[in-house]
Design an enzyme around this catalytic site. Structure first.
Site, short mmCIF file in Angstrom:
data_model
loop_
_atom_site.label_atom_id
_atom_site.label_comp_id
_atom_site.label_asym_id
_atom_site.label_seq_id
_atom_site.Cartn_x
_atom_site.Cartn_y
_atom_site.Cartn_z
N GLY A 46 58.48 48.76 51.57
CA GLY A 46 58.02 49.69 50.53
C GLY A 46 56.55 50.01 50.72
N GLN A 51 48.18 52.97 48.36
CA GLN A 51 47.85 52.06 49.47
C GLN A 51 47.23 52.81 50.65
OE1 GLN A 51 51.96 50.13 49.17
NE2 GLN A 51 50.71 48.46 49.93
N CYS A 105 52.88 41.99 50.30
CA CYS A 105 52.41 43.36 50.12
C CYS A 105 51.68 43.79 51.39
CB CYS A 105 51.46 43.43 48.93
SG CYS A 105 50.76 45.06 48.63
N LEU A 106 51.91 45.02 51.83
CA LEU A 106 51.25 45.50 53.04
C LEU A 106 49.73 45.58 52.87
CD1 LEU A 106 53.69 48.32 54.25
CD2 LEU A 106 53.47 45.99 55.12
N HIS A 148 57.45 46.61 42.13
CA HIS A 148 56.22 46.31 42.88
C HIS A 148 55.49 47.61 43.24
CE1 HIS A 148 54.01 44.04 46.24
NE2 HIS A 148 53.77 45.31 46.52
N GLU A 149 56.24 48.59 43.76
CA GLU A 149 55.62 49.85 44.18
C GLU A 149 55.15 50.66 42.98
OE1 GLU A 149 54.91 49.86 47.16
OE2 GLU A 149 56.35 48.40 47.88
N HIS A 152 51.75 49.68 41.91
CA HIS A 152 50.68 50.28 42.72
C HIS A 152 50.21 51.60 42.10
CE1 HIS A 152 50.16 47.70 46.19
NE2 HIS A 152 51.45 47.69 46.47
ZN LIG Z 1 52.38 46.31 47.71
#
Ligand SMILES: [Zn+2]
Length: 192
Positions: A46, A51, A105-106, A148-149, A152
């Site tokens: 995701g 991000q 998380c990226l 989660h997304e 963000h």
């Molecule tokens: Zn994330």
């Protein structure tokens, strides 16, 4: 399509609230495609536009690259792209129950912690084609990933669900990582 750089926390841009997409036009579809490419390149399931430093309410998700379930309920992993969905202007219509999952998380590389979120969710959104869509998920990677997304988009990261102590420890490691990456970048720039 183009790869874009994923911001690493802590970064002030990750704390900004994203704005709704007024119209799903060619530029938004281009962003959708770039986000998918960037997500796959980073081996993520995701990615949210903030991000990439963009305050837009756009999310790319593909949880079907991962196998899920066990025994007769098991679903094998699918090829990248087969389970790809984009959520534009997502709205949580229903959230109930609780589900705890170990998240990463990226934007916070190599850190994994348990986070408790809603177990059952219903989310409405626009697809990449601009059409109204709906996802319903219960106690799965999908239900976790969507929440989660969506966090963000509000400038919130999974570390904001942890204790202040854990968050500070992770922040320290991330600052070290960022400093190291910066040195490598400078090194590359001068190593001719
Ligand atoms: Zn994330």
């Amino acid at each position: 399509m183009a790869l874009r750089e994923i911001l690493v926390w802590p970064d002030p841009k990750l704390k900004l609230k994203a704005k709704p997409i007024a119209e799903v036009d060619a530029s938004v579809r281009k962003l959708c495609d770039d986000m998918a490419e960037t997500m796959y390149e980073a081996n993520g399931v995701g990615l949210a536009a903030p991000q990439l430093g963009l305050q837009q309410r756009v999310i790319a998700i593909d949880v079907e690259q991962r196998a899920s379930g066990e025994g007769p309920d098991a679903t094998p992993a699918k090829k990248k792209g087969e389970g790809l969905v984009w959520l534009i202007n997502p709205v949580l219509k229903l959230g109930e129950g609780e589900f705890t999952y170990t998240e990463g998380c990226l934007s916070i590389p190599d850190e994994y912690e348990e986070v408790t979120r809603f177990g059952h969710i219903v989310v409405e959104f626009l697809g990449r084609d601009g059409k109204q869509r709906r996802i319903e998920a219960t106690n799965t990677l999908l239900s976790v990933c969507v929440q989660h997304e969506m966090d963000h988009l509000e400038g919130k990261l999974f570390v904001d669900h942890l204790s202040a102590l854990k968050r500070e420890l992770i922040k320290r490691r991330m600052k070290k990582l960022k400093a190291q990456r910066e040195l490598e970048r400078k090194g590359e720039a001068t190593a001719l």
